[in-house]
Scaffold this active site. Structure first.
Site, short mmCIF file in Angstrom:
data_model
loop_
_atom_site.label_atom_id
_atom_site.label_comp_id
_atom_site.label_asym_id
_atom_site.label_seq_id
_atom_site.Cartn_x
_atom_site.Cartn_y
_atom_site.Cartn_z
N ASP A 13 0.83 -1.22 -0.13
CA ASP A 13 -0.02 0.06 -0.03
C ASP A 13 0.95 1.04 0.13
OD1 ASP A 13 -2.57 1.26 0.31
OD2 ASP A 13 -1.91 1.88 2.09
N SER A 14 0.20 2.52 -0.42
CA SER A 14 1.31 3.80 -0.44
C SER A 14 1.47 3.92 1.21
CB SER A 14 0.30 4.73 -1.07
OG SER A 14 -0.93 4.72 -0.32
N CYS A 76 -4.25 -1.14 -2.32
CA CYS A 76 -4.47 0.04 -2.49
C CYS A 76 -5.16 0.34 -3.82
CB CYS A 76 -2.87 0.56 -2.66
SG CYS A 76 -2.89 2.56 -3.18
N GLU A 161 -4.37 9.72 8.03
CA GLU A 161 -3.25 9.65 8.25
C GLU A 161 -2.92 10.57 9.56
OE1 GLU A 161 -0.38 8.09 6.04
OE2 GLU A 161 -1.84 6.86 5.31
N CYS A 195 -11.12 2.99 -1.19
CA CYS A 195 -10.02 3.36 -0.62
C CYS A 195 -9.82 2.62 0.52
CB CYS A 195 -9.85 5.08 -0.87
SG CYS A 195 -8.69 5.38 0.46
N HIS A 197 -8.24 3.35 3.14
CA HIS A 197 -8.27 4.14 4.36
C HIS A 197 -9.69 4.44 4.94
CE1 HIS A 197 -4.05 5.16 3.35
NE2 HIS A 197 -3.96 5.95 4.43
#
Ligand code: DGL
Length: 277
Positions: A13-14, A76, A161, A195, A197
């Site tokens: 993942d990023s 991702c 984040e 996504c 996240h």
């Protein structure tokens, strides 16, 4: 030439988002070994161009191959949308035609027709994922009768984040994008969280969506789809080591990863810092 010995499954993942996928995969397939790689130093990918996301993702895949992975999951959506096809079609033949790289969009899309009654589906994702139209293209390949509306939510990843996802600021941005999405197509009855996240924002997303809209979070589906894939491909399954371990790599400070990973996982982890280029 990469090692031909069996190795772990690579999860890329990023940044931290893929941990939501990793956790579900390990619940469903606890027997295998895993390496998680988060390119935290260069995240977010969501606002980056196609070429940059492709180059970064390719570097990560090469690194995971070097570490012995025969199978890599791009956990991702942005990387799946912008890099997966090029890696599968252009790079694997030269890197190693027997290794495999899989993404998260196709398995999500495959089950969507079963979930929607109105056949109007919404997708929320990063600017990159939505601009790529990958969800619309993939859904319409399988189910041309489904109407898809995408909404880019560029602030949602930074909110997560930065551990601001419980804040009133998060309310503002979640409400704003969901309102805009539902205004564009009030018939939407299923929302894809496109996504990795976004599961952390689930509570707020639920609050700002009409009750009749079903929320589809990918983790469980990706895990089940990986299980099915390994059942269909015993030649790949035999190349995966079975020790139940997970190693965590980050391109940022290890301490920072270890602290932040606690938001995404129910267990604490210890990461090491690596460089990819
Ligand atoms: N985890 C990424 C995804 O699923 C988003 C994070 C980023 O923008 O780097 O799209």
């Amino acid at each position: 030439m990469y090692s031909q010995a069996p190795g772990p499954i690579g999860i890329f993942d990023s940044g931290y988002g893929g941990l939501t996928i990793l956790e579900k995969i390990r619940e469903v397939l606890p027997e295998y070994d895993y390496i998680y790689l988060g390119d935290n130093a260069r995240a977010p990918y969501g606002s980056r161009s196609f070429d940059v996301v492709y180059q970064f993702t390719r570097q990560a895949v090469v690194r995971l191959f070097e570490e012995g992975c025969h199978l890599v999951i791009l956990a991702c959506n942005t990387a799946s949308a912008k890099a997966l096809r090029s890696i599968q079609q252009c790079d694997l033949s030269t890197l190693d035609p027997h290794r495999r790289v899989l993404g998260v969009i196709r398995p999500t899309v495959e089950v969507i027709d079963r979930l929607t009654r109105t056949k109007h589906v919404g997708v929320v994702g990063t600017a990159g994922t939505i601009a790529s139209h990958s969800y619309t293209i993939e859904i319409n390949k399988f189910f041309p009768h489904i109407h898809v509306t995408g909404e880019a939510c560029p602030m949602w990843v930074p909110l997560v984040e930065n551990n601001e996802f419980h804040s009133p600021g998060a309310d503002y941005f979640v409400e704003k994008h969901l309102r805009h999405l539902m205004e564009q197509d009030p018939l939407i009855d299923t929302l894809i969280l496109g996504c990795t996240h976004y599961p952390l924002l689930l509570e707020k997303i639920r609050r700002f969506l009409p009750e009749r809209v079903r929320i589809f979070s990918q983790g469980q589906r990706i895990a089940e789809s990986l299980k099915e894939y390994l059942e269909r491909h015993p030649e790949m399954e035999q190349k995966i080591t079975r020790g139940g371990s997970c190693t965590f790599h980050t391109t940022e400070y290890a301490k920072k990863f270890t602290e932040a990973a606690g938001l995404f996982l129910s267990q604490s982890v210890k990461a090491d810092k690596i460089t990819i280029e």
